[in-house]
Write a protein that holds these residues in place. Sequence first.
Motif, PDB file in Angstrom:
ATOM      1  N   TRP A 198       0.845  -1.199   0.000  1.00 62.71           N
ATOM      2  CA  TRP A 198       0.000   0.000   0.000  1.00 62.71           C
ATOM      3  C   TRP A 198       0.877   1.244   0.000  1.00 62.71           C
ATOM      4  O   TRP A 198       1.777   1.375   0.832  1.00 62.71           O
ATOM      5  CB  TRP A 198      -0.885   0.026   1.249  1.00 62.71           C
ATOM      6  N   VAL A 199       0.586   2.165  -0.909  1.00 61.09           N
ATOM      7  CA  VAL A 199       1.336   3.423  -0.978  1.00 61.09           C
ATOM      8  C   VAL A 199       0.359   4.581  -1.065  1.00 61.09           C
ATOM      9  O   VAL A 199      -0.601   4.545  -1.839  1.00 61.09           O
ATOM     10  CB  VAL A 199       2.273   3.433  -2.215  1.00 61.09           C
ATOM     11  N   ASN A 200       0.581   5.595  -0.238  1.00 65.18           N
ATOM     12  CA  ASN A 200      -0.209   6.825  -0.306  1.00 65.18           C
ATOM     13  C   ASN A 200       0.713   7.976   0.075  1.00 65.18           C
ATOM     14  O   ASN A 200       1.115   8.104   1.229  1.00 65.18           O
ATOM     15  CB  ASN A 200      -1.411   6.750   0.634  1.00 65.18           C
ATOM     16  N   VAL A 201       1.071   8.799  -0.897  1.00 72.29           N
ATOM     17  CA  VAL A 201       2.140   9.789  -0.728  1.00 72.29           C
ATOM     18  C   VAL A 201       1.574  11.145  -0.318  1.00 72.29           C
ATOM     19  O   VAL A 201       0.621  11.644  -0.915  1.00 72.29           O
ATOM     20  CB  VAL A 201       2.966   9.929  -2.022  1.00 72.29           C
ATOM     21  N   TYR A 202       2.159  11.713   0.715  1.00 67.82           N
ATOM     22  CA  TYR A 202       1.764  13.042   1.201  1.00 67.82           C
ATOM     23  C   TYR A 202       2.979  13.970   1.195  1.00 67.82           C
ATOM     24  O   TYR A 202       4.140  13.521   1.109  1.00 67.82           O
ATOM     25  CB  TYR A 202       1.168  12.948   2.609  1.00 67.82           C
ATOM     26  N   LEU A 203       2.717  15.279   1.271  1.00 64.52           N
ATOM     27  CA  LEU A 203       3.790  16.277   1.325  1.00 64.52           C
ATOM     28  C   LEU A 203       4.166  16.532   2.770  1.00 64.52           C
ATOM     29  O   LEU A 203       3.308  16.817   3.608  1.00 64.52           O
ATOM     30  CB  LEU A 203       3.331  17.582   0.676  1.00 64.52           C
ATOM     31  N   LEU A 204       5.452  16.465   3.062  1.00 62.99           N
ATOM     32  CA  LEU A 204       5.903  16.651   4.441  1.00 62.99           C
ATOM     33  C   LEU A 204       5.904  18.127   4.826  1.00 62.99           C
ATOM     34  O   LEU A 204       6.368  18.971   4.045  1.00 62.99           O
ATOM     35  CB  LEU A 204       7.318  16.104   4.619  1.00 62.99           C
ATOM     36  N   PRO A 205       5.424  18.459   6.027  1.00 58.54           N
ATOM     37  CA  PRO A 205       5.618  19.814   6.549  1.00 58.54           C
ATOM     38  C   PRO A 205       7.085  20.003   6.929  1.00 58.54           C
ATOM     39  O   PRO A 205       7.824  19.019   7.106  1.00 58.54           O
ATOM     40  CB  PRO A 205       4.700  19.854   7.772  1.00 58.54           C
ATOM     41  N   LEU A 206       7.518  21.241   7.068  1.00 59.87           N
ATOM     42  CA  LEU A 206       8.941  21.526   7.266  1.00 59.87           C
ATOM     43  C   LEU A 206       9.538  20.809   8.474  1.00 59.87           C
ATOM     44  O   LEU A 206      10.676  20.326   8.410  1.00 59.87           O
ATOM     45  CB  LEU A 206       9.155  23.039   7.390  1.00 59.87           C
ATOM     46  N   HIS A 207       8.787  20.751   9.583  1.00 59.56           N
ATOM     47  CA  HIS A 207       9.373  20.098  10.771  1.00 59.56           C
ATOM     48  C   HIS A 207       9.607  18.611  10.516  1.00 59.56           C
ATOM     49  O   HIS A 207      10.572  18.027  11.023  1.00 59.56           O
ATOM     50  CB  HIS A 207       8.480  20.309  12.004  1.00 59.56           C
ATOM     51  N   GLU A 208       8.755  17.981   9.678  1.00 60.20           N
ATOM     52  CA  GLU A 208       8.983  16.581   9.332  1.00 60.20           C
ATOM     53  C   GLU A 208      10.093  16.436   8.302  1.00 60.20           C
ATOM     54  O   GLU A 208      10.799  15.427   8.293  1.00 60.20           O
ATOM     55  CB  GLU A 208       7.703  15.938   8.811  1.00 60.20           C
ATOM     56  N   VAL A 209      10.239  17.421   7.426  1.00 59.28           N
ATOM     57  CA  VAL A 209      11.350  17.404   6.474  1.00 59.28           C
ATOM     58  C   VAL A 209      12.667  17.317   7.236  1.00 59.28           C
ATOM     59  O   VAL A 209      13.554  16.517   6.897  1.00 59.28           O
ATOM     60  CB  VAL A 209      11.329  18.659   5.575  1.00 59.28           C
ATOM     61  N   ILE A 210      12.786  18.121   8.283  1.00 59.77           N
ATOM     62  CA  ILE A 210      14.015  18.116   9.090  1.00 59.77           C
ATOM     63  C   ILE A 210      14.232  16.749   9.736  1.00 59.77           C
ATOM     64  O   ILE A 210      15.312  16.150   9.633  1.00 59.77           O
ATOM     65  CB  ILE A 210      13.954  19.220  10.170  1.00 59.77           C
ATOM     66  N   ILE A 211      13.200  16.232  10.384  1.00 61.40           N
ATOM     67  CA  ILE A 211      13.318  14.964  11.113  1.00 61.40           C
ATOM     68  C   ILE A 211      13.624  13.809  10.163  1.00 61.40           C
ATOM     69  O   ILE A 211      14.558  13.030  10.390  1.00 61.40           O
ATOM     70  CB  ILE A 211      12.030  14.675  11.911  1.00 61.40           C
ATOM     71  N   LYS A 212      12.828  13.684   9.082  1.00 61.51           N
ATOM     72  CA  LYS A 212      13.004  12.567   8.148  1.00 61.51           C
ATOM     73  C   LYS A 212      14.365  12.629   7.469  1.00 61.51           C
ATOM     74  O   LYS A 212      15.030  11.602   7.275  1.00 61.51           O
ATOM     75  CB  LYS A 212      11.897  12.585   7.090  1.00 61.51           C
ATOM     76  N   THR A 213      14.779  13.836   7.078  1.00 63.46           N
ATOM     77  CA  THR A 213      16.074  13.974   6.404  1.00 63.46           C
ATOM     78  C   THR A 213      17.205  13.570   7.334  1.00 63.46           C
ATOM     79  O   THR A 213      18.109  12.815   6.948  1.00 63.46           O
ATOM     80  CB  THR A 213      16.275  15.422   5.918  1.00 63.46           C
ATOM     81  N   GLN A 214      17.176  14.049   8.570  1.00 61.85           N
ATOM     82  CA  GLN A 214      18.232  13.698   9.527  1.00 61.85           C
ATOM     83  C   GLN A 214      18.255  12.191   9.793  1.00 61.85           C
ATOM     84  O   GLN A 214      19.327  11.583   9.884  1.00 61.85           O
ATOM     85  CB  GLN A 214      18.030  14.478  10.825  1.00 61.85           C
ATOM     86  N   GLN A 215      17.072  11.590   9.921  1.00 65.01           N
ATOM     87  CA  GLN A 215      17.000  10.150  10.163  1.00 65.01           C
ATOM     88  C   GLN A 215      17.594   9.361   9.003  1.00 65.01           C
ATOM     89  O   GLN A 215      18.378   8.427   9.212  1.00 65.01           O
ATOM     90  CB  GLN A 215      15.547   9.720  10.388  1.00 65.01           C
ATOM     91  N   LEU A 216      17.210   9.735   7.767  1.00 72.29           N
ATOM     92  CA  LEU A 216      17.678   8.979   6.609  1.00 72.29           C
ATOM     93  C   LEU A 216      19.163   9.208   6.334  1.00 72.29           C
ATOM     94  O   LEU A 216      19.864   8.296   5.908  1.00 72.29           O
ATOM     95  CB  LEU A 216      16.844   9.335   5.385  1.00 72.29           C
ATOM     96  N   VAL A 217      19.650  10.419   6.591  1.00 65.22           N
ATOM     97  CA  VAL A 217      21.079  10.674   6.420  1.00 65.22           C
ATOM     98  C   VAL A 217      21.885   9.768   7.349  1.00 65.22           C
ATOM     99  O   VAL A 217      22.898   9.186   6.950  1.00 65.22           O
ATOM    100  CB  VAL A 217      21.407  12.167   6.680  1.00 65.22           C
ATOM    101  N   ARG A 218      21.406   9.625   8.597  1.00 65.15           N
ATOM    102  CA  ARG A 218      22.089   8.729   9.550  1.00 65.15           C
ATOM    103  C   ARG A 218      21.949   7.272   9.127  1.00 65.15           C
ATOM    104  O   ARG A 218      22.920   6.510   9.112  1.00 65.15           O
ATOM    105  CB  ARG A 218      21.533   8.925  10.959  1.00 65.15           C
ATOM    106  N   HIS A 219      20.722   6.872   8.783  1.00 62.02           N
ATOM    107  CA  HIS A 219      20.451   5.467   8.456  1.00 62.02           C
ATOM    108  C   HIS A 219      21.189   5.022   7.201  1.00 62.02           C
ATOM    109  O   HIS A 219      21.695   3.896   7.130  1.00 62.02           O
ATOM    110  CB  HIS A 219      18.942   5.265   8.271  1.00 62.02           C
ATOM    111  N   LEU A 220      21.266   5.900   6.205  1.00 60.79           N
ATOM    112  CA  LEU A 220      21.921   5.551   4.942  1.00 60.79           C
ATOM    113  C   LEU A 220      23.414   5.846   4.956  1.00 60.79           C
ATOM    114  O   LEU A 220      24.104   5.607   3.964  1.00 60.79           O
ATOM    115  CB  LEU A 220      21.258   6.305   3.788  1.00 60.79           C
ATOM    116  N   ASN A 221      23.880   6.400   6.074  1.00 63.74           N
ATOM    117  CA  ASN A 221      25.308   6.722   6.218  1.00 63.74           C
ATOM    118  C   ASN A 221      25.789   7.641   5.107  1.00 63.74           C
ATOM    119  O   ASN A 221      26.825   7.409   4.470  1.00 63.74           O
ATOM    120  CB  ASN A 221      26.143   5.434   6.237  1.00 63.74           C
ATOM    121  N   LEU A 222      25.019   8.703   4.871  1.00 61.23           N
ATOM    122  CA  LEU A 222      25.332   9.648   3.800  1.00 61.23           C
ATOM    123  C   LEU A 222      26.313  10.703   4.297  1.00 61.23           C
ATOM    124  O   LEU A 222      26.356  11.012   5.496  1.00 61.23           O
ATOM    125  CB  LEU A 222      24.050  10.309   3.298  1.00 61.23           C
ATOM    126  N   PRO A 223      27.088  11.297   3.418  1.00 60.41           N
ATOM    127  CA  PRO A 223      28.085  12.300   3.840  1.00 60.41           C
ATOM    128  C   PRO A 223      27.408  13.577   4.335  1.00 60.41           C
ATOM    129  O   PRO A 223      26.267  13.888   3.970  1.00 60.41           O
ATOM    130  CB  PRO A 223      28.889  12.568   2.569  1.00 60.41           C
TER     131      PRO A 223
END
Length: 442
Positions: free
Chosen positions: A172-197
Amino acid sequence: MGLETVGDLALNTILTKLGPKETAKVSCVSKRFKDLASEESLWSLFCRQDLDLSAPLDHHRNPLPSFKATYKLWREAFHMYPWPLVKRVKSCWDRLRSWLTTNFPEVKATLGKGASEGKIQELEKKLKVKLPLPTRLLYRFHDGQNLPGQKRSSVLPGPLGLIGGYHFYNHWVNVYLLPLHEVIIKTQQLVRHLNLPSTFKYIVVAASSSHIGKFFFLNCSDGQLYVGTQNLPTDAEMMPCVPQALISPVHDLNSDQQQDAMLLWLEEHGRRLHNGNIKLLSEGNIKSISQFPEESPLCSTAVTSGVKVRASAVFVPEASNLQDISRAYVFAYSIRMSLQPEGCIINGMHFGSCQLHMRHWVISANDTVVSNVNAEAVIGKFPLLCPGEKEFVYESCAPLPTSTGSVEGSFTFVPGRLTDPKGSPFEVEVRRFPLQLPDYIF
């Protein structure tokens, strides 16, 4: 003859031709010109022409005392942006809100209030990026979506995503637009999880509200939008979502030609909604925006002996593995079947129902057949069709080694029921429909 001798009506006509900027200058010439340049009818015209406003409202949709005050406030609120870009972003959101008002007000209610420059600067500081101008403006009008009462990491999809999605089997997929506070949280989480520079200049701007990991990343340097593939968790593999050739410089304040992928993506989504290429899907009491195409040439339609079959497909990036030739490109497809009002017609005889027994699929990658299937039922079901009932809809998927292909085939039905057939079995065409990597990925 001086302008002082020209009548008010003629001067008003001249001011409408001059436009708002020159009218403001003319108002400094004399008291008479100031009074004429303050006419509400004049500023109503400017607001309608420039901003498509029929009522004095600010960019948060709050009422204002006059059209002149409205125009002044809009110019002041967005003075740091190219004015043509402001008007274009407003038009993009207006188009989306218009469709939502008529068709899906529940999603319209989730759109966040526009973000302030301060909130945008806070995001830029925390994530060490500089947002493209079009994306900054998109957030100034609406700060993403606020989906109520959802822990999005663990639940089935909330159906309120502005972009919508699809499902097949338990995917199941249903895509929504992230509000800015979630943009910050999700980006930080994925940068850590994916070990990005730490120099990673991508931010997460949209995601599925289900447990399925579908994430859209905006490259803040060049303005392209990317979506993660099945290999996102291991190799940070992504695919571009918008034709690169359409993206133009996104940080030049002196140009009014900026268009990043985020703006192009939302504009295209609005066009598809308004054109009826994608529509609402209703299942019981639940509605959602379905990304399965509804119009030709991406959706095929065939009527055989009174049985109507519609079919279309959508690309599924989050299940695709560009490193595995057998499933480099995965497509979900939707089959919708119904019985015409006159019922099932075979050799001139009318029957009040018919039931599916067999299916035959020919799936091709480019022009090479990769699957030829003859089997009973569809997803374990034998749908019984009757006139006047809703379409029977089912979804499945097909992995391909190539980015283009097709599906075609037929269903075998019996008039009446399988347990009580009223005649001989008959074939129903499923007209060929394309499987293709689209220019815009949603």
